[in-house]
Design a protein around this motif. Structure first.
Motif, short mmCIF file in Angstrom:
data_model
loop_
_atom_site.label_atom_id
_atom_site.label_comp_id
_atom_site.label_asym_id
_atom_site.label_seq_id
_atom_site.Cartn_x
_atom_site.Cartn_y
_atom_site.Cartn_z
N GLN A 222 0.85 -1.19 0.00
CA GLN A 222 0.00 0.00 0.00
C GLN A 222 0.89 1.24 0.00
OE1 GLN A 222 -2.34 -1.13 3.55
NE2 GLN A 222 -4.12 -1.29 2.21
N LEU A 223 1.00 1.86 -1.15
CA LEU A 223 1.92 2.99 -1.31
C LEU A 223 1.49 4.21 -0.52
CD1 LEU A 223 2.58 2.73 -5.17
CD2 LEU A 223 4.10 2.01 -3.31
N HIS A 224 0.17 4.38 -0.31
CA HIS A 224 -0.33 5.57 0.36
C HIS A 224 -1.09 5.26 1.65
CE1 HIS A 224 -0.22 7.54 -3.89
NE2 HIS A 224 0.97 7.52 -3.31
N GLY A 225 -0.89 4.08 2.20
CA GLY A 225 -1.52 3.75 3.45
C GLY A 225 -2.94 3.25 3.30
N SER A 226 -3.71 3.36 4.40
CA SER A 226 -5.06 2.80 4.42
C SER A 226 -5.98 3.70 5.24
CB SER A 226 -5.05 1.40 5.03
OG SER A 226 -6.35 0.97 5.35
N VAL A 227 -7.19 3.91 4.73
CA VAL A 227 -8.19 4.70 5.44
C VAL A 227 -8.82 3.91 6.58
CG1 VAL A 227 -10.23 4.07 4.09
CG2 VAL A 227 -10.03 6.39 4.99
N ASN A 228 -8.47 2.64 6.68
CA ASN A 228 -9.06 1.78 7.68
C ASN A 228 -8.27 1.71 8.98
OD1 ASN A 228 -11.23 0.87 5.92
ND2 ASN A 228 -9.65 -0.25 4.81
N HIS A 229 -7.16 2.46 9.07
CA HIS A 229 -6.33 2.40 10.27
C HIS A 229 -5.90 3.80 10.72
CE1 HIS A 229 -5.93 -1.67 8.60
NE2 HIS A 229 -5.72 -2.06 9.85
N VAL A 230 -5.55 3.90 12.00
CA VAL A 230 -4.99 5.13 12.56
C VAL A 230 -3.65 4.78 13.21
CG1 VAL A 230 -7.19 6.31 12.97
CG2 VAL A 230 -6.27 4.76 14.72
N GLU A 231 -2.82 5.82 13.40
CA GLU A 231 -1.51 5.61 14.01
C GLU A 231 -1.19 6.80 14.91
OE1 GLU A 231 3.08 4.39 12.79
OE2 GLU A 231 1.61 4.88 11.25
N CYS A 232 -0.55 6.51 16.03
CA CYS A 232 -0.14 7.56 16.97
C CYS A 232 1.17 8.17 16.50
CB CYS A 232 0.02 6.99 18.37
SG CYS A 232 0.66 8.18 19.57
N ASN A 233 1.25 9.49 16.52
CA ASN A 233 2.46 10.16 16.05
C ASN A 233 3.59 10.13 17.08
OD1 ASN A 233 1.44 11.94 17.94
ND2 ASN A 233 1.67 13.77 16.67
N MET A 234 3.31 9.55 18.27
CA MET A 234 4.35 9.49 19.30
C MET A 234 4.78 8.06 19.58
SD MET A 234 4.41 11.09 23.16
CE MET A 234 4.53 12.76 22.49
N CYS A 235 3.86 7.18 19.95
CA CYS A 235 4.23 5.81 20.31
C CYS A 235 4.10 4.83 19.14
CB CYS A 235 3.38 5.31 21.49
SG CYS A 235 1.64 5.01 21.09
N SER A 236 3.59 5.33 17.99
CA SER A 236 3.46 4.52 16.76
C SER A 236 2.47 3.37 16.89
CB SER A 236 4.82 3.97 16.31
OG SER A 236 5.71 5.04 16.04
N MET A 237 1.59 3.44 17.88
CA MET A 237 0.54 2.42 17.98
C MET A 237 -0.36 2.50 16.75
SD MET A 237 -2.73 2.12 20.54
CE MET A 237 -3.59 3.40 19.62
N ILE A 238 -0.72 1.33 16.21
CA ILE A 238 -1.61 1.24 15.06
C ILE A 238 -2.89 0.54 15.50
CG2 ILE A 238 -1.93 0.28 12.75
CD1 ILE A 238 1.08 0.50 12.34
N ASP A 239 -4.01 1.10 15.12
CA ASP A 239 -5.30 0.52 15.50
C ASP A 239 -6.29 0.73 14.36
OD1 ASP A 239 -7.18 -0.76 16.99
OD2 ASP A 239 -7.40 0.81 18.51
N LYS A 240 -7.40 0.01 14.40
CA LYS A 240 -8.44 0.21 13.41
C LYS A 240 -9.11 1.56 13.62
CE LYS A 240 -9.48 -4.65 12.47
NZ LYS A 240 -10.55 -5.70 12.42
N LEU A 241 -9.47 2.19 12.51
CA LEU A 241 -10.07 3.52 12.60
C LEU A 241 -11.48 3.43 13.17
CD1 LEU A 241 -9.75 6.43 10.15
CD2 LEU A 241 -12.04 5.75 10.88
#
Length: 382
Positions: A222-241
């Motif tokens: 996925q060159l431009h990421g996914s609209v189905n996920h979010v990410e924290c700009n500090m701890c880099s946690m990834i979760d479903k949107l």
């Protein structure tokens, strides 16, 4: 006298043993009898079998190649208006290529009801409007410097993202997605590089991806990421949107929503640090895991490594589909693959509803056939 009698008896015994005892193993000249089971075993020579298998798996000879940059009107062909040789060329590329690289854009998801970006009905047009600082183009809502410049722009961005997320969740993969999935299932799709953020491709069985991207490389990058996920700009946690955590309207006060929501994991860490008497490190912000204009690509390095690996694997077909290649990095990616495949006498196809500009063709350097039409009609060639 006694000694002579003993010696004669020993000689007689030895002579008797030689004539009566059978050898432990038959001499080399004696042929062993085959059992009934062995008689039914066919004689197979691996040296003869291997070339035969290779011959059966060999790509058939290409009998026709159009002149470079030729145009094939897919709709006209399906209406019975000629173009048989070009249609056969496309069939050959999709049926017999062994290592296909596909670079896809928003055009392959339009049939699912998800708008593209640059067409007359695309997002850049439909999202255009005004704010306190003047006119706002739809492209501004994908610009990192604009999106987080003020609360008003962030609210518009949140609304756009949550709408796309809802649309993606309700949409189904298209016929072209399923065709790519089938090619991948046959082991002939080397990689799908997708610019789409809807995830309609990665939900299919053989078009899997990894979030975050990691090696060994998944089938879909996925060159431009996914609209189905979010990410924290500090701890880099990834979760479903979760759309409910985003403030999408200026009057929105439900669930104490914030314009840019905070990270629950960071908040938990802060609570633990406070109890332990440690200094605060701050709480990060959650943002959609989508790569915007004017920001560093967080996975640029690993994508570069995967690209280099794929080039070394000597792909034999490049399909650029549903994109006008306006992103410089993606255009450069396609150019590298096109050069490699051309050098190996492979096939380069460009599929889109609108004809490419001359500058785009010059940038790619080589295209065997420009296929004009709806990519959803390509499976009809089979």
């Amino acid at each position: 006298m006694v000694q002579e009698l003993v010696q004669d008896q020993i000689s007689a015994d030895l002579k008797e043993n030689k004539t009566s005892r059978l050898p432990l193993t038959p001499p080399a000249t004696v042929e062993k009898k085959r059992t009934d089971e062995k008689e039914y075993v066919s004689k197979v020579s691996p040296k003869k079998l291997l070339p035969q298998l290779k011959k059966n798996n060999r790509k058939p000879r290409l009998k026709y190649r159009p002149e470079a940059f030729s145009i094939f009107h897919l709709t006209d062909y399906l209406d019975g208006l000629g173009g048989d040789k070009d249609a056969d060329f496309v069939r050959y590329a999709l049926k017999h290529s062994k290592r296909i690289i596909t670079v896809a854009g928003a055009g392959i998801s339009v049939a699912a009801g998800i708008p593209d970006f640059r067409s007359k009905t695309g997002l850049f047009k439909s999202l255009a409007g005004k704010n306190l600082n003047g006119p706002v183009s739809g492209k501004d809502l994908f610009d990192f410097n604009q999106v987080y410049s003020c609360d008003e722009m962030s609210i518009k961005f949140n609304g756009m993202i949550t709408s796309l997320h809802k649309l993606a969740q309700e949409s189904e993969s298209t016929e072209f997605h399923f065709m790519l999935n089938e090619i991948a299932g046959e082991g002939r799709l080397q990689r799908l590089y997708t610019q789409n953020i809807d995830g309609l491709d990665t939900r299919l069985t053989h078009l899997n991806t990894k979030i975050p991207l990691d090696k060994p490389a998944p089938m879909t990058v996925q060159l431009h990421g996914s609209v189905n996920h979010v990410e924290c700009n500090m701890c880099s946690m990834i979760d479903k949107l979760n759309p409910s955590i985003f403030k999408c309207h200026s009057e929105d006060t439900t669930n104490n929503t914030q314009v840019v929501p905070t990270c629950s994991q960071c908040e938990e860490y802060e609570t633990v640090r406070m109890v332990a008497g440690l200094r605060s490190k701050g709480v990060g912000k959650l943002r959609p895991r989508v790569v915007l204009y004017n920001e560093m690509h967080p996975e640029g390095d690993i994508i570069g490594e995967i690209t280099s690996h794929d080039i070394k694997k000597k792909p034999d077909c490049l399909i650029v589909v549903g994109t006008s290649l306006q992103i410089p990095g993606v255009k450069q990616l396609c150019k590298q693959f096109a050069q490699t495949i051309r050098a190996r006498k492979g096939i380069v196809l460009y599929l889109n509803k609108d004809p490419p500009s001359q500058s785009l063709l010059d940038a790619l350097g080589w295209v065997d056939l420009v296929v004009l039409g709806d990519c959803q009609d390509v499976p009809k060639l089979f």
